[in-house]
Design a protein around this motif. Structure first.
Motif, PDB file in Angstrom:
ATOM      1  N   GLY A 165       0.834  -1.215   0.000  1.00  0.00           N
ATOM      2  CA  GLY A 165       0.000   0.000   0.000  1.00  0.00           C
ATOM      3  C   GLY A 165       0.861   1.254   0.000  1.00  0.00           C
ATOM      4  N   PRO A 166       0.382   2.410   0.450  1.00  0.00           N
ATOM      5  CA  PRO A 166      -0.922   2.498   1.131  1.00  0.00           C
ATOM      6  C   PRO A 166      -2.103   2.476   0.152  1.00  0.00           C
ATOM      7  N   TYR A 167      -3.229   1.934   0.673  1.00  0.00           N
ATOM      8  CA  TYR A 167      -4.515   1.993  -0.008  1.00  0.00           C
ATOM      9  C   TYR A 167      -5.338   3.071   0.699  1.00  0.00           C
ATOM     10  N   ILE A 168      -5.730   4.086  -0.033  1.00  0.00           N
ATOM     11  CA  ILE A 168      -6.361   5.251   0.588  1.00  0.00           C
ATOM     12  C   ILE A 168      -7.849   5.281   0.229  1.00  0.00           C
ATOM     13  N   VAL A 169      -8.662   5.380   1.265  1.00  0.00           N
ATOM     14  CA  VAL A 169     -10.115   5.526   1.055  1.00  0.00           C
ATOM     15  C   VAL A 169     -10.551   6.862   1.646  1.00  0.00           C
ATOM     16  N   PHE A 170     -11.502   7.513   0.992  1.00  0.00           N
ATOM     17  CA  PHE A 170     -11.961   8.844   1.407  1.00  0.00           C
ATOM     18  C   PHE A 170     -13.392   8.778   1.960  1.00  0.00           C
ATOM     19  N   PHE A 171     -13.746   9.819   2.745  1.00  0.00           N
ATOM     20  CA  PHE A 171     -15.040   9.819   3.444  1.00  0.00           C
ATOM     21  C   PHE A 171     -15.778  11.135   3.175  1.00  0.00           C
ATOM     22  N   THR A 179      -4.418  23.101   3.892  1.00  0.00           N
ATOM     23  CA  THR A 179      -5.514  24.078   3.784  1.00  0.00           C
ATOM     24  C   THR A 179      -5.494  24.967   5.019  1.00  0.00           C
ATOM     25  N   ALA A 180      -6.226  26.059   4.914  1.00  0.00           N
ATOM     26  CA  ALA A 180      -6.425  26.903   6.087  1.00  0.00           C
ATOM     27  C   ALA A 180      -7.386  26.219   7.053  1.00  0.00           C
ATOM     28  N   ASP A 181      -7.373  26.673   8.296  1.00  0.00           N
ATOM     29  CA  ASP A 181      -8.258  26.107   9.314  1.00  0.00           C
ATOM     30  C   ASP A 181      -9.722  26.360   8.926  1.00  0.00           C
ATOM     31  N   GLY A 182     -10.551  25.326   9.097  1.00  0.00           N
ATOM     32  CA  GLY A 182     -11.978  25.458   8.810  1.00  0.00           C
ATOM     33  C   GLY A 182     -12.363  25.058   7.408  1.00  0.00           C
ATOM     34  N   VAL A 183     -11.391  24.730   6.531  1.00  0.00           N
ATOM     35  CA  VAL A 183     -11.682  24.403   5.143  1.00  0.00           C
ATOM     36  C   VAL A 183     -11.989  22.904   5.023  1.00  0.00           C
ATOM     37  N   ARG A 184     -13.060  22.566   4.308  1.00  0.00           N
ATOM     38  CA  ARG A 184     -13.404  21.171   4.041  1.00  0.00           C
ATOM     39  C   ARG A 184     -12.612  20.689   2.826  1.00  0.00           C
ATOM     40  N   GLU A 185     -11.901  19.593   2.964  1.00  0.00           N
ATOM     41  CA  GLU A 185     -11.090  19.063   1.864  1.00  0.00           C
ATOM     42  C   GLU A 185     -11.228  17.544   1.838  1.00  0.00           C
ATOM     43  N   LEU A 186     -11.788  17.013   0.754  1.00  0.00           N
ATOM     44  CA  LEU A 186     -12.070  15.589   0.641  1.00  0.00           C
ATOM     45  C   LEU A 186     -10.822  14.739   0.843  1.00  0.00           C
ATOM     46  N   GLN A 187      -9.672  15.132   0.246  1.00  0.00           N
ATOM     47  CA  GLN A 187      -8.488  14.272   0.299  1.00  0.00           C
ATOM     48  C   GLN A 187      -7.896  14.187   1.705  1.00  0.00           C
ATOM     49  N   ASN A 188      -8.283  15.086   2.590  1.00  0.00           N
ATOM     50  CA  ASN A 188      -7.808  14.997   3.977  1.00  0.00           C
ATOM     51  C   ASN A 188      -8.717  14.136   4.854  1.00  0.00           C
ATOM     52  N   ARG A 189      -9.927  13.808   4.377  1.00  0.00           N
ATOM     53  CA  ARG A 189     -10.855  12.953   5.135  1.00  0.00           C
ATOM     54  C   ARG A 189     -10.631  11.525   4.640  1.00  0.00           C
ATOM     55  N   ARG A 190      -9.658  10.813   5.268  1.00  0.00           N
ATOM     56  CA  ARG A 190      -9.219   9.561   4.679  1.00  0.00           C
ATOM     57  C   ARG A 190      -8.756   8.582   5.757  1.00  0.00           C
ATOM     58  N   VAL A 191      -8.606   7.332   5.294  1.00  0.00           N
ATOM     59  CA  VAL A 191      -7.902   6.293   6.069  1.00  0.00           C
ATOM     60  C   VAL A 191      -6.914   5.639   5.117  1.00  0.00           C
ATOM     61  N   GLU A 192      -5.665   5.506   5.559  1.00  0.00           N
ATOM     62  CA  GLU A 192      -4.625   4.877   4.759  1.00  0.00           C
ATOM     63  C   GLU A 192      -4.349   3.484   5.306  1.00  0.00           C
ATOM     64  N   VAL A 193      -4.421   2.490   4.422  1.00  0.00           N
ATOM     65  CA  VAL A 193      -4.236   1.076   4.810  1.00  0.00           C
ATOM     66  C   VAL A 193      -2.852   0.632   4.284  1.00  0.00           C
ATOM     67  N   THR A 194      -2.010   0.156   5.194  1.00  0.00           N
ATOM     68  CA  THR A 194      -0.682  -0.358   4.783  1.00  0.00           C
ATOM     69  C   THR A 194      -0.431  -1.685   5.472  1.00  0.00           C
ATOM     70  N   TYR A 195       0.393  -2.523   4.811  1.00  0.00           N
ATOM     71  CA  TYR A 195       0.751  -3.844   5.319  1.00  0.00           C
ATOM     72  C   TYR A 195       2.209  -3.896   5.702  1.00  0.00           C
ATOM     73  N   GLY A 196       2.539  -4.725   6.673  1.00  0.00           N
ATOM     74  CA  GLY A 196       3.933  -5.012   6.996  1.00  0.00           C
ATOM     75  C   GLY A 196       4.435  -4.160   8.153  1.00  0.00           C
ATOM     76  N   PRO A 197       5.691  -4.440   8.605  1.00  0.00           N
ATOM     77  CA  PRO A 197       6.272  -3.708   9.733  1.00  0.00           C
ATOM     78  C   PRO A 197       6.356  -2.222   9.434  1.00  0.00           C
ATOM     79  N   GLY A 198       6.053  -1.403  10.466  1.00  0.00           N
ATOM     80  CA  GLY A 198       6.172   0.037  10.340  1.00  0.00           C
ATOM     81  C   GLY A 198       5.068   0.691   9.549  1.00  0.00           C
ATOM     82  N   SER A 199       4.059  -0.067   9.203  1.00  0.00           N
ATOM     83  CA  SER A 199       3.000   0.503   8.406  1.00  0.00           C
ATOM     84  C   SER A 199       2.186   1.496   9.247  1.00  0.00           C
ATOM     85  N   GLY A 200       1.607   2.491   8.566  1.00  0.00           N
ATOM     86  CA  GLY A 200       0.769   3.484   9.231  1.00  0.00           C
ATOM     87  C   GLY A 200       1.494   4.704   9.663  1.00  0.00           C
ATOM     88  N   ASN A 201       2.842   4.774   9.616  1.00  0.00           N
ATOM     89  CA  ASN A 201       3.605   5.971  10.049  1.00  0.00           C
ATOM     90  C   ASN A 201       3.847   6.866   8.875  1.00  0.00           C
TER      91      ASN A 201
END
Length: 377
Positions: A265-271, A355-377
């Protein structure tokens, strides 16, 4: 006169526009039209049919209030009709006022120049039968009975009427017509009415008694306003279509060589904004991540949750954790062991797009999925 009345009745039934009352509802109506009066023959004193009054065409108006029981209606009606005198003839003497304001008697004869009017105010109760579909054209027939105040004003000159009196008597009527809806609550009608008031008694200026009968034929147009009625049946609500059962992705085809490549990965999904639900687009990405996990053995899985800067920082940490938990539940339900999945919430601290504070941004509303040691950092 009677042949003309029959012709008018048939014409009314054949040419009118039909209408329809509303079942189980109250209604009020107004109507008016032209009227013909049959010649009125008076018994004057002991002399039978001694006086005859001719009339021009007159007018007839009325109002009704009633209740429709469905195929049968009951209504109260008030009506008023009037026609002007066109001539008078008599086999006995007729009083008149001369130029000296004295009453004299004119000999028997025809007086085409006679004038005046005849009118009747009636109060009736009618019963009506309706024929035809309730949502379309409908005919009706019926009749009524009640009382009428019949008045006559007749004179041989303009100085004074020799007959100016009224009497209240029993009256009845027969009705036939057609009705049609203009809207959900308004109907239009055209009808024929025969009206009869017998044995009304009048007294002339000399004290002689006049006994007569009033018969009229009317063609009337009307409007009816309907109120209430039963509520329409609700439209059936179709049962919701069940969501198709999830089908796990097919097992990867055997590789021709023993070499297995793990795609961490990472495999990124948006919300959606302020949401932690897995969207259909996110589900497609996660299904692909699950397929690739099969090539990574028992590697650990790290889920990093993020939020945009449109809310409070503390709230966004919790929101990003809920998003990570939603992804974990999705992966666990589709075969990845729950024990190998870890989650971490970063809130708005690691934006993908600054972005500035208070701004809605789709690409920041996410979860990143990674496999293996050290994933997620």
């Amino acid at each position: 006169m009677r042949k003309l009345a029959v012709t008018l009745a048939l014409a009314t039934t054949a040419l009118s526009t039909p209408a329809l009352a509303r079942d189980d509802s109250w209604y009020v109506g107004v109507e008016g039209g032209a009227m013909l009066v049959e010649d009125i023959s008076f018994d004057i004193g002991a002399a039978k049919d001694a006086g005859t009054v001719d009339h021009r065409a007159g007018w007839d108006v009325g109002g009704t209030i009633g209740y429709d029981f469905g195929g049968f209606r009951l209504e109260a009606e008030v009506g008023y009709r009037q026609a002007f005198v066109n001539g008078y003839r008599s086999t006995v003497t007729t009083p008149f006022v001369n130029s000296n304001n004295l009453i004299q008697n004119a000999p028997a004869g025809n007086y085409d120049y006679a004038g005046g009017k005849t009118s009747a105010l009636s109060f009736m109760v009618n019963a009506m039968l309706d024929f035809g579909e309730d949502d379309g054209i409908q005919g009706f027939v019926g009749g009524g009975a009640g009382v009428a105040r019949v008045s006559s004003e007749i004179g041989l000159n303009t100085r004074r009427d020799f007959l100016d009196d009224s009497d209240t008597v029993f009256a009845w009527q027969a009705i036939a017509g057609v009705r049609a809806p203009l809207s959900d609550s308004v109907d239009i009608s055209l009808k024929y009415r025969f009206f009869n008031a017998d044995n009304f008694n009048l007294v002339d200026v000399t004290g002689r008694n006049y006994e007569g009968r009033l018969r009229t034929h009317s063609i009337m147009g009307g409007l009816t306003f309907n109120f209430g009625g039963p509520e329409p049946e609700p439209e059936p609500v179709p049962a919701p279509t069940p969501a198709p059962a999830w089908t796990p992705p097919p097992e990867p085809a055997p590789q021709p060589t023993p070499t297995v490549v793990c795609t961490p990965g990472p495999y990124i999904v948006f919300f959606d904004w302020d949401k932690s639900d897995i969207t259909p687009e996110a589900a497609g990405i996660l299904d692909n991540a699950i397929s690739n996990y099969q090539s990574c053995g028992n590697a650990s899985v790290m889920l990093a949750g993020h939020a945009d800067r449109s809310g409070a920082a503390s709230y966004n940490v919790g929101l990003s954790q809920r998003r990570a938990d939603s992804v974990k539940a999705y992966l666990s339900s589709r075969g990845i062991p729950n024990g190998v999945i870890g989650t971490e919430a970063f809130g708005e601290s690691q934006p993908r797009v600054a972005t500035a504070d208070g701004v809605r941004e789709l690409q920041n509303r996410r979860v990143e999925v990674t496999y293996g040691p050290g994933s997620g950092n």
